[in-house]
Design a protein around this motif. Structure first.
Motif, PDB file in Angstrom:
ATOM      1  N   TYR A 118      -2.132 -15.732  -5.187  1.00 29.15           N
ATOM      2  CA  TYR A 118      -1.848 -14.657  -3.909  1.00 29.15           C
ATOM      3  C   TYR A 118      -2.975 -14.936  -2.838  1.00 29.15           C
ATOM      4  O   TYR A 118      -4.163 -14.999  -3.319  1.00 29.15           O
ATOM      5  CB  TYR A 118      -2.097 -13.321  -4.606  1.00 29.15           C
ATOM      6  CG  TYR A 118      -1.657 -12.122  -3.386  1.00 29.15           C
ATOM      7  CD1 TYR A 118      -0.161 -11.900  -3.528  1.00 29.15           C
ATOM      8  CD2 TYR A 118      -2.207 -12.002  -2.587  1.00 29.15           C
ATOM      9  CE1 TYR A 118       0.288 -10.985  -2.604  1.00 29.15           C
ATOM     10  CE2 TYR A 118      -1.958 -10.710  -1.832  1.00 29.15           C
ATOM     11  CZ  TYR A 118      -0.544 -10.434  -1.713  1.00 29.15           C
ATOM     12  OH  TYR A 118       0.031  -9.522  -0.871  1.00 29.15           O
ATOM     13  N   HIS A 119      -2.621 -15.187  -1.609  1.00 24.62           N
ATOM     14  CA  HIS A 119      -3.550 -15.362  -0.751  1.00 24.62           C
ATOM     15  C   HIS A 119      -3.607 -13.968   0.116  1.00 24.62           C
ATOM     16  O   HIS A 119      -2.712 -13.245   0.688  1.00 24.62           O
ATOM     17  CB  HIS A 119      -2.897 -16.221   0.391  1.00 24.62           C
ATOM     18  CG  HIS A 119      -3.613 -16.349   1.679  1.00 24.62           C
ATOM     19  ND1 HIS A 119      -4.842 -16.676   1.944  1.00 24.62           N
ATOM     20  CD2 HIS A 119      -3.021 -15.866   2.822  1.00 24.62           C
ATOM     21  CE1 HIS A 119      -5.291 -16.283   3.107  1.00 24.62           C
ATOM     22  NE2 HIS A 119      -4.140 -16.015   3.914  1.00 24.62           N
ATOM     23  N   ASP A 120      -4.612 -13.500   0.145  1.00 22.17           N
ATOM     24  CA  ASP A 120      -5.368 -12.167   0.980  1.00 22.17           C
ATOM     25  C   ASP A 120      -5.180 -12.537   2.412  1.00 22.17           C
ATOM     26  O   ASP A 120      -6.192 -13.459   2.812  1.00 22.17           O
ATOM     27  CB  ASP A 120      -6.378 -11.595   0.363  1.00 22.17           C
ATOM     28  CG  ASP A 120      -6.318 -11.237  -1.161  1.00 22.17           C
ATOM     29  OD1 ASP A 120      -5.638 -10.299  -1.352  1.00 22.17           O
ATOM     30  OD2 ASP A 120      -6.861 -11.676  -1.725  1.00 22.17           O
ATOM     31  N   SER A 121      -4.427 -12.058   3.142  1.00 30.45           N
ATOM     32  CA  SER A 121      -4.603 -12.275   4.406  1.00 30.45           C
ATOM     33  C   SER A 121      -5.704 -11.401   5.205  1.00 30.45           C
ATOM     34  O   SER A 121      -6.208 -10.409   4.610  1.00 30.45           O
ATOM     35  CB  SER A 121      -3.400 -11.615   5.448  1.00 30.45           C
ATOM     36  OG  SER A 121      -3.392 -10.355   5.411  1.00 30.45           O
ATOM     37  N   CYS A 122      -6.393 -11.996   6.313  1.00 28.23           N
ATOM     38  CA  CYS A 122      -7.656 -11.315   7.061  1.00 28.23           C
ATOM     39  C   CYS A 122      -7.324  -9.809   7.320  1.00 28.23           C
ATOM     40  O   CYS A 122      -8.117  -9.118   6.888  1.00 28.23           O
ATOM     41  CB  CYS A 122      -8.117 -11.864   7.919  1.00 28.23           C
ATOM     42  SG  CYS A 122      -8.522 -13.707   7.652  1.00 28.23           S
ATOM     43  N   SER A 123      -6.172  -9.635   7.957  1.00 31.38           N
ATOM     44  CA  SER A 123      -5.850  -8.240   8.271  1.00 31.38           C
ATOM     45  C   SER A 123      -5.759  -7.242   7.035  1.00 31.38           C
ATOM     46  O   SER A 123      -5.983  -6.123   7.205  1.00 31.38           O
ATOM     47  CB  SER A 123      -4.545  -8.153   9.286  1.00 31.38           C
ATOM     48  OG  SER A 123      -4.828  -8.891  10.523  1.00 31.38           O
ATOM     49  N   SER A 124      -4.662  -7.689   6.099  1.00 30.80           N
ATOM     50  CA  SER A 124      -4.306  -7.004   4.951  1.00 30.80           C
ATOM     51  C   SER A 124      -5.929  -6.258   4.419  1.00 30.80           C
ATOM     52  O   SER A 124      -6.113  -5.267   4.069  1.00 30.80           O
ATOM     53  CB  SER A 124      -3.698  -7.714   3.930  1.00 30.80           C
ATOM     54  OG  SER A 124      -2.515  -7.607   4.386  1.00 30.80           O
ATOM     55  N   VAL A 131      -6.228  -3.426   1.821  1.00 23.48           N
ATOM     56  CA  VAL A 131      -5.334  -3.973   0.840  1.00 23.48           C
ATOM     57  C   VAL A 131      -5.722  -5.271  -0.060  1.00 23.48           C
ATOM     58  O   VAL A 131      -5.735  -6.280   0.562  1.00 23.48           O
ATOM     59  CB  VAL A 131      -3.953  -4.192   1.664  1.00 23.48           C
ATOM     60  CG1 VAL A 131      -2.871  -4.607   0.659  1.00 23.48           C
ATOM     61  CG2 VAL A 131      -3.461  -2.961   2.107  1.00 23.48           C
ATOM     62  N   ARG A 132      -5.828  -4.959  -1.267  1.00 25.14           N
ATOM     63  CA  ARG A 132      -6.079  -6.282  -2.192  1.00 25.14           C
ATOM     64  C   ARG A 132      -5.424  -5.755  -3.575  1.00 25.14           C
ATOM     65  O   ARG A 132      -4.512  -6.812  -3.849  1.00 25.14           O
ATOM     66  CB  ARG A 132      -7.543  -6.386  -1.997  1.00 25.14           C
ATOM     67  CG  ARG A 132      -7.714  -7.559  -3.085  1.00 25.14           C
ATOM     68  CD  ARG A 132      -9.264  -7.877  -3.130  1.00 25.14           C
ATOM     69  NE  ARG A 132      -9.322  -9.230  -3.791  1.00 25.14           N
ATOM     70  CZ  ARG A 132      -9.292  -9.735  -5.028  1.00 25.14           C
ATOM     71  NH1 ARG A 132      -8.875  -8.987  -5.918  1.00 25.14           N
ATOM     72  NH2 ARG A 132      -9.506 -10.637  -5.708  1.00 25.14           N
ATOM     73  N   GLU A 133      -5.710  -4.914  -4.173  1.00 25.24           N
ATOM     74  CA  GLU A 133      -5.325  -4.551  -5.396  1.00 25.24           C
ATOM     75  C   GLU A 133      -3.785  -4.071  -5.700  1.00 25.24           C
ATOM     76  O   GLU A 133      -3.267  -4.347  -6.601  1.00 25.24           O
ATOM     77  CB  GLU A 133      -6.068  -3.280  -5.991  1.00 25.24           C
ATOM     78  CG  GLU A 133      -7.859  -3.699  -6.260  1.00 25.24           C
ATOM     79  CD  GLU A 133      -7.873  -5.223  -7.057  1.00 25.24           C
ATOM     80  OE1 GLU A 133      -7.069  -5.382  -7.923  1.00 25.24           O
ATOM     81  OE2 GLU A 133      -8.715  -6.001  -6.521  1.00 25.24           O
ATOM     82  N   GLN A 134      -3.237  -3.657  -4.620  1.00 24.72           N
ATOM     83  CA  GLN A 134      -1.956  -2.933  -4.494  1.00 24.72           C
ATOM     84  C   GLN A 134      -0.766  -4.158  -4.840  1.00 24.72           C
ATOM     85  O   GLN A 134      -0.047  -4.055  -5.849  1.00 24.72           O
ATOM     86  CB  GLN A 134      -1.311  -2.276  -3.281  1.00 24.72           C
ATOM     87  CG  GLN A 134      -2.412  -1.030  -2.936  1.00 24.72           C
ATOM     88  CD  GLN A 134      -3.706  -1.191  -2.258  1.00 24.72           C
ATOM     89  OE1 GLN A 134      -4.275  -2.319  -2.446  1.00 24.72           O
ATOM     90  NE2 GLN A 134      -4.016  -0.301  -1.317  1.00 24.72           N
ATOM     91  N   PRO A 135      -0.923  -5.326  -4.200  1.00 25.05           N
ATOM     92  CA  PRO A 135       0.145  -6.299  -4.510  1.00 25.05           C
ATOM     93  C   PRO A 135      -0.115  -6.931  -5.810  1.00 25.05           C
ATOM     94  O   PRO A 135       0.955  -7.109  -6.540  1.00 25.05           O
ATOM     95  CB  PRO A 135       0.008  -7.211  -3.430  1.00 25.05           C
ATOM     96  CG  PRO A 135      -1.479  -7.029  -2.799  1.00 25.05           C
ATOM     97  CD  PRO A 135      -1.625  -5.656  -2.933  1.00 25.05           C
ATOM     98  N   ALA A 178       0.806  -1.171  -0.026  1.00 26.23           N
ATOM     99  CA  ALA A 178      -0.017   0.057   0.016  1.00 26.23           C
ATOM    100  C   ALA A 178       0.804   1.276   0.270  1.00 26.23           C
ATOM    101  O   ALA A 178       0.559   2.333  -0.436  1.00 26.23           O
ATOM    102  CB  ALA A 178      -0.988  -0.027   1.195  1.00 26.23           C
ATOM    103  N   PHE A 179       1.925   1.374   0.799  1.00 27.50           N
ATOM    104  CA  PHE A 179       2.961   2.347   0.679  1.00 27.50           C
ATOM    105  C   PHE A 179       3.648   2.573  -0.574  1.00 27.50           C
ATOM    106  O   PHE A 179       3.479   3.692  -1.276  1.00 27.50           O
ATOM    107  CB  PHE A 179       4.103   2.174   1.805  1.00 27.50           C
ATOM    108  CG  PHE A 179       5.202   3.180   1.725  1.00 27.50           C
ATOM    109  CD1 PHE A 179       4.725   4.411   2.252  1.00 27.50           C
ATOM    110  CD2 PHE A 179       6.107   2.893   1.223  1.00 27.50           C
ATOM    111  CE1 PHE A 179       5.952   5.469   2.310  1.00 27.50           C
ATOM    112  CE2 PHE A 179       7.183   3.948   1.003  1.00 27.50           C
ATOM    113  CZ  PHE A 179       7.091   5.081   1.488  1.00 27.50           C
ATOM    114  N   LEU A 180       3.920   1.688  -1.412  1.00 24.36           N
ATOM    115  CA  LEU A 180       4.568   1.598  -2.566  1.00 24.36           C
ATOM    116  C   LEU A 180       3.629   2.310  -3.748  1.00 24.36           C
ATOM    117  O   LEU A 180       3.712   2.870  -4.357  1.00 24.36           O
ATOM    118  CB  LEU A 180       5.105   0.359  -3.027  1.00 24.36           C
ATOM    119  CG  LEU A 180       6.190  -0.383  -2.298  1.00 24.36           C
ATOM    120  CD1 LEU A 180       6.517  -1.860  -2.822  1.00 24.36           C
ATOM    121  CD2 LEU A 180       7.665   0.436  -2.176  1.00 24.36           C
TER     122      LEU A 180
END
Length: 251
Positions: free
Chosen positions: A134-140, A146-150, A113-115
């Motif tokens: 890609y695995h989306d962690s619960c906290s992210s 945070v989902r689309e950024q990575p 998200a920072f990048l």
């Protein structure tokens, strides 16, 4: 501008390569990076277990160490969520510390998200042949959005194909103390996650939280899977010339 890297306990103890990758990516984005040596745990285990006093003690230390930085970057959605959302709540009845915690939280960012959102980076100059999921962690995903950024950054990796797994947003069963308190439920959840990873046909599993990766990679290894696991920062920085997570001695 100066960035303080909050390394996290798991990165420090199990996968320093993630920390080195994060530093490299932040520096590529044009920022000066420092890693305060006095940092410890973010306090989440104590917080989740109801030990608010120890959680506040840890939070005071972390806030004090990072107050001199323009941004605080964390290669973990779980720890970033603790710093950004839960620190201010810890001090809701302590106005002076609540003010400091809120000012600190406003400068905290998960790495990808920072990048994307702060540094304005929309691509990386690296390559990796093959496919990943890609695995989306619960906290992210749920705490930080945070989902689309990575995925945006991964799309720029030359030669890499992203194959989305089914139920990518479903918990892997780690959940910090959850896997200790409810081992049977946790085991079923990670089994389902591994099945989804395998069904995707991807050669590599990526995620932004090392806790999730250690959990899923451990199950993959026990099942004899050929899927390798890496933190997303390692791929984005081109630092995958090390064994996958759970494959041997982490670097």
């Amino acid at each position: 501008m100066r960035v303080g890297l909050f390394v996290t306990c798991l990165v420090d103890l199990y996968r320093p390569n993630v920390g080195f990758s994060a530093v490299e990516l932040i520096e590529r984005a044009g920022f000066e990076v420092a890693v305060p040596t006095g940092q410890t745990c973010c306090g989440q285990p104590a917080y989740n277990s109801g030990d608010r006093e120890d959680a506040r003690r840890i939070a005071r230390q972390v806030i004090g160490l990072f107050e001199g930085f323009d941004h605080v970057v964390v290669p973990s959605g779980s720890c970033a969520g603790m710093l950004k959302l839960h620190y201010p709540r810890l001090f809701e009845h302590d106005p002076p510390w609540r003010e400091r915690a809120e000012a600190f939280a406003a400068r905290v960012h998960e790495l990808t998200a920072f990048l994307i959102d702060v540094a304005g980076m929309d691509s990386v100059e690296t390559s990796r042949a093959g496919s990943c999921t890609y695995h989306d962690s619960c906290s992210s995903q749920r705490e930080l959005g945070v989902r689309e950024q990575p995925r945006k950054l991964l799309a720029s990796v030359q030669g890499l194909e992203l194959r989305e797994m089914a139920d990518t947003e479903v918990c892997c069963g780690f959940g910090g103390t959850f896997c200790v308190k409810y081992p049977e439920i946790s085991e079923r959840m990670v089994a389902d996650k591994v099945a989804a990873v395998e069904a995707s046909g991807a050669e590599t599993l990526l995620a932004g939280d090392l806790g999730c990766l250690l959990n899923i990679a451990g199950r993959l290894k026990r099942e004899g899977s050929s899927v390798r696991a890496y933190h997303v920062a390692e791929v984005l920085a081109g630092r995958t010339d090390v064994p996958g997570i759970g494959d041997g001695e982490d670097a």
